[in-house]
Write a protein that holds these residues in place. Sequence first.
Motif, PDB file in Angstrom:
ATOM      1  N   UNK A  26      28.065  52.393  59.768  1.00 43.88           N
ATOM      2  CA  UNK A  26      29.205  52.442  61.167  1.00 43.88           C
ATOM      3  C   UNK A  26      29.508  53.675  61.295  1.00 43.88           C
ATOM      4  N   UNK A  27      29.525  55.019  60.397  1.00 44.12           N
ATOM      5  CA  UNK A  27      29.741  56.202  60.612  1.00 44.12           C
ATOM      6  C   UNK A  27      28.742  57.008  61.725  1.00 44.12           C
ATOM      7  N   UNK A  28      27.628  56.377  61.478  1.00 45.61           N
ATOM      8  CA  UNK A  28      26.399  57.025  62.303  1.00 45.61           C
ATOM      9  C   UNK A  28      26.595  56.352  63.995  1.00 45.61           C
ATOM     10  N   UNK A  29      26.969  55.207  63.583  1.00 43.80           N
ATOM     11  CA  UNK A  29      27.202  54.313  65.078  1.00 43.80           C
ATOM     12  C   UNK A  29      28.403  54.838  65.837  1.00 43.80           C
ATOM     13  N   UNK A  30      29.216  55.224  65.213  1.00 45.18           N
ATOM     14  CA  UNK A  30      30.705  55.518  65.916  1.00 45.18           C
ATOM     15  C   UNK A  30      30.314  56.995  66.549  1.00 45.18           C
ATOM     16  N   UNK A  31      29.537  57.960  65.588  1.00 46.90           N
ATOM     17  CA  UNK A  31      29.020  59.152  66.207  1.00 46.90           C
ATOM     18  C   UNK A  31      28.129  59.122  67.475  1.00 46.90           C
ATOM     19  N   UNK A  32      27.445  58.228  67.413  1.00 49.53           N
ATOM     20  CA  UNK A  32      26.417  58.164  68.627  1.00 49.53           C
ATOM     21  C   UNK A  32      27.421  57.665  69.735  1.00 49.53           C
ATOM     22  N   UNK A  33      28.232  56.843  69.553  1.00 49.28           N
ATOM     23  CA  UNK A  33      29.041  56.107  70.778  1.00 49.28           C
ATOM     24  C   UNK A  33      30.078  57.127  71.389  1.00 49.28           C
ATOM     25  N   UNK A  34      30.356  58.400  70.574  1.00 51.00           N
ATOM     26  CA  UNK A  34      31.072  59.304  71.052  1.00 51.00           C
ATOM     27  C   UNK A  34      30.573  60.182  72.366  1.00 51.00           C
ATOM     28  N   UNK A  35      29.093  59.951  72.391  1.00 51.09           N
ATOM     29  CA  UNK A  35      28.607  60.716  73.325  1.00 51.09           C
ATOM     30  C   UNK A  35      29.009  60.201  74.613  1.00 51.09           C
ATOM     31  N   UNK A  36      29.028  58.842  75.019  1.00 48.71           N
ATOM     32  CA  UNK A  36      29.346  58.051  76.143  1.00 48.71           C
ATOM     33  C   UNK A  36      29.535  56.711  75.882  1.00 48.71           C
ATOM     34  N   UNK A  37      30.831  56.359  76.547  1.00 52.77           N
ATOM     35  CA  UNK A  37      31.157  54.779  75.948  1.00 52.77           C
ATOM     36  C   UNK A  37      30.299  53.881  77.192  1.00 52.77           C
ATOM     37  N   UNK A  38      29.518  54.625  77.889  1.00 48.57           N
ATOM     38  CA  UNK A  38      28.661  53.796  78.821  1.00 48.57           C
ATOM     39  C   UNK A  38      27.184  53.480  78.379  1.00 48.57           C
ATOM     40  N   UNK A  39      26.890  53.969  77.178  1.00 47.76           N
ATOM     41  CA  UNK A  39      25.505  53.716  76.659  1.00 47.76           C
ATOM     42  C   UNK A  39      25.525  52.949  75.642  1.00 47.76           C
ATOM     43  N   UNK A  40      24.798  51.836  75.380  1.00 49.93           N
ATOM     44  CA  UNK A  40      24.686  51.021  74.316  1.00 49.93           C
ATOM     45  C   UNK A  40      23.989  51.674  73.114  1.00 49.93           C
ATOM     46  N   UNK A  41      24.483  51.347  71.705  1.00 55.22           N
ATOM     47  CA  UNK A  41      23.991  51.872  70.655  1.00 55.22           C
ATOM     48  C   UNK A  41      23.489  50.864  69.842  1.00 55.22           C
TER      49      UNK A  41
END
Length: 362
Positions: A165-180
């Motif tokens: 979950x930590x890695x996923x949250x970090x990736x989502x911080x890039x843009x909330x318009x991009x699915x992870x």
Amino acid sequence: MNSDDFGHVHESKHADSASQDPASLAALGWQPFFAEQISVDVLSETPPARVVAVHRSGLQILGVGLDETLPPCADVTVGDWLLLDRTQPRSSRILSRKTLIKRRAPGTDRQVQLIAANIDTVFIVTSCNQDFNLARLERYVALAFEAGITPVMVLTKADLVTDRPIWIDAARSVSDRVPVVALDARGDDPQAKLSPWCQPGQTVAFLGSSGVGKSTLTNALAGNEAIATQAIREDDAKGRHTTTRRELHLIPGGCLVLDTPGMRELQLADAASGIAETFEDIETLSTHCRFGNCQHEREPGCAIRAAIEQGQLEPARLQRWRKLLAEDRFNSASLAERRTKDRAFGKMVKRVIKEGKSRREC
């Protein structure tokens, strides 16, 4: 194609049985966007073909009943659609691109390098290890947005970490318009989790640094091990180059997948709108600053500084935004200067040729 290099058409010895006999143009990614550019007469006289591989020695093209190799051309990239003129290949027409991935070429010659054309979805691949880099992910997302391509972030090696979950949250911080999407590239995850974007006739691309699993993902979607893969180096989690060229792979019954070499350098140019979309949170905040020309330093009423003080925005993200903007402005100006010089040189050449003809006529 406006290139004298297209003087001959060579028969191909392409060995991929799936691509030797595509079911239809639709299987190769043909869409109404391309059909609307031509008439029925043109379609019958110059058959459409797609560039599926770019080699140093030439361009691999596929179409209905077509599997051939053309000489290389700097103006053509993998994914392009062209209308093949068999009698005069150099006159083959490149259809307008729906999307185009490009970057400033490495080095100091200030040129644009074409990466791929007519991509529907780009999978930005990174690993849940030392390869993970927010700045790099933001660059790839900005590149995709600028090109008009749907970006999806794919986190590989997710099965090797306990804090997914930590890695996923970090990736989502890039843009909330991009699915992870987090997955194990070696199992059934790729086909199951990437299927919404990998429908028949769609063209997808895997972008990312070396060793993150791009070729492994392509193999997983294809259901075979046709593409060579290598393990990462254990000392620094860095990958080794396996893919050495950009090539489209036709997945049986599915999409087309572009596998690309890892890019050590990704310099953005003419990507202002893509950067704005990637950093939409900062762009939105800036509209609430008291002054329209706010530099977000010490100006009173700065909404961005206020957001940082309130813990709503990371200072590091602001710095990365500034860095990308500065880089894009510099590279865009450099490329504009190069284009101006190229036009001036072209005019000079035409003038010299014209003057030479005049002297001979006299």
